[in-house]
Design a protein around this motif. Structure first.
Motif, PDB file in Angstrom:
ATOM      1  N   ASP A 260     -10.234   8.283  -4.601  1.00  0.00           N
ATOM      2  CA  ASP A 260      -9.754   7.859  -3.287  1.00  0.00           C
ATOM      3  C   ASP A 260     -10.428   6.561  -2.856  1.00  0.00           C
TER       4      ASP A 260
ATOM      5  N   ARG B 180       0.835  -1.200   0.000  1.00  0.00           N
ATOM      6  CA  ARG B 180       0.000   0.000   0.000  1.00  0.00           C
ATOM      7  C   ARG B 180       0.874   1.255   0.000  1.00  0.00           C
TER       8      ARG B 180
ATOM      9  N   GLN C 296       1.432   6.797  -6.738  1.00  0.00           N
ATOM     10  CA  GLN C 296       0.325   7.687  -7.050  1.00  0.00           C
ATOM     11  C   GLN C 296       0.720   9.144  -6.845  1.00  0.00           C
ATOM     12  N   ARG C 297       1.475   9.410  -5.781  1.00  0.00           N
ATOM     13  CA  ARG C 297       1.833  10.788  -5.442  1.00  0.00           C
ATOM     14  C   ARG C 297       3.030  11.301  -6.245  1.00  0.00           C
TER      15      ARG C 297
ATOM     16  N   GLU D 164       0.914   4.175  -2.864  1.00  0.00           N
ATOM     17  CA  GLU D 164       0.679   5.584  -2.543  1.00  0.00           C
ATOM     18  C   GLU D 164       1.827   6.464  -3.032  1.00  0.00           C
TER      19      GLU D 164
END
Length: 401
Positions: A390, A23, A30-31, A27
């Motif tokens: 989200d 996870r 994604q960022r 993240e």
């Protein structure tokens, strides 16, 4: 979030540690965008073998893929660059108004792949409006090559009951808004999230717009309707009944009556709603046709760009009205920042925000910035896309443990 080594048995089992680290990696991708395994190792603090296993798991799950290579400026083989598979899932967003339904279809990273707008007759058959709206969504998704959708988010005016998640209209809002949400859930059998449209605009401004640096702010929506979204400590505050920010009902001086529970006429809405803004513009000699959001925004933009005395006087008069609502919100919440959003607020830009801020400084002892909203296009649609994104990422990026 901190990476957890699989050998840290006292804090997490190996399986749980893998899920947490997967996870975290997703993240980061994604960022930060596409990354090499070495970059993932540096950012997560994991060992090289752990990162290799992580990358293999995420590739097998279809969540990431090789999107390129890097390393032309160094010796040895090029390093693979990994990125999230954006078309792993698709999302849809709705901006539901009295006179229209706007739709956007996006990929898992929130990139728009299709959009459409359906004009709505507010006096037409509600069930026909619902059927046409659902059909338009299906057609837009099909044209965009999206296939089956994963999550839908709907922004609509009114109160979203925190206990039931259902829409409770305030004033004279159309009943078909709730019917549309129910039909989407029934027909498509997928998660359909519902949120007040002004709250979604605040989400968009915080993530993409003028308040990315603020944990506390109020977004004042100035359009066909008038409302506010309250963000304190980085969290949307909805209130006991979901009605935080129903500032259109705020009793204010200068109107013809007090508002009623059945309608906000006579409240702040009657000073700053689009019909009132159009009337104000016409009283200053500005040619504004109609009383909808677009006409009001057009009047404000005309004034702001004209630069003459006529435009200056209109903006001054509009700021005199808007600051009444801003001062009331500031006195109660002390948010430190107010964003002017909606069609009128965004169209007024820094010229209107500066005028409101100057007046607020004379009325309130509480230091408060007044900023203009900057999210391009529909802030409600952008916020709805972010909400759906989200939720979809939370579902897809969380392996079972």
């Amino acid at each position: 979030m901190t990476a957890i080594s699989s050998h840290a048995g006292r804090t997490a089992s190996p399986r749980t540690a893998r899920a947490i680290n997967d996870r975290l990696a997703l993240e980061l991708l994604q960022r930060e965008g596409p990354l090499t395994a070495a970059q993932l190792k540096s950012l997560t603090g994991l060992s090289r073998p752990s990162v290799a296993d992580l990358v293999e798991r995420l590739q097998e799950s279809g969540l990431i893929a090789v999107v390129g290579e890097t390393g032309a400026d160094r010796r040895g083989p090029n390093a693979r660059v990994y990125g999230i598979v954006a078309d792993r899932a698709h999302l849809a967003a709705f901006d539901v108004r009295t006179h229209s339904v706007a739709i956007e279809v996006a990929d898992l990273l929130g990139n728009a792949v299709g959009s459409a707008v359906l004009p709505v007759d507010p006096f037409g058959d509600p069930q026909r409006t619902v059927r046409r709206s659902v059909a338009l969504l299906e057609r837009t998704a099909r044209t965009a090559g999206a296939g089956a959708l994963h999550t839908i988010a709907v922004g609509a005016p009114g109160l979203v009951d925190p206990a039931t998640g259902e829409l409770r209209a305030t004033g004279q809002l159309p009943a078909w808004h709730s019917a549309l949400v129910a039909e989407l859930r029934r027909r498509l059998s997928l998660p359909v999230l519902l949120e007040n449209e002004v709250n979604l605009a605040a989400v968009a401004e915080r993530r993409l717009g003028s308040v990315r640096d603020r944990e506390d702010f109020v977004l004042l929506w100035l359009g066909h309707g008038v409302g506010a979204a309250v963000v304190l400590g980085g969290v949307l505050r909805r209130g006991a009944s979901g009605g935080t920010g129903e500032i259109g009902f705020l009793p204010v001086p200068g109107t013809f009556q007090l508002p009623k529970a059945s309608g906000c006429e006579g409240g702040f809405h009657s000073l700053a709603g689009s019909a009132a803004v159009c009337a104000l513009a016409r009283s200053h000699g500005m040619p504004v046709s109609g009383e909808d959001d677009a006409a009001a925004a057009e009047g404000v933009v005309t004034a702001a760009r004209a630069g003459g005395k006529q435009g200056e006087l209109f903006l001054d008069a509009l700021a005199d009205r808007v600051v009444i609502g801003v001062a009331a919100v500031t006195a109660v919440l002390d948010s430190g920042c107010v964003v002017l959003g909606g069609e009128v607020g965004r169209a007024g830009g820094t010229e209107l925000a500066a005028r409101v801020g100057e007046r607020l400084g004379r009325m309130s002892p509480l230091p408060t910035e007044v900023r203009a909203g900057t999210v391009a296009g529909s802030a409600v649609l952008r916020g709805a896309v972010l909400l759906a994104m989200d939720a979809a990422q939370d579902a897809l990026f969380t392996p079972e443990v």
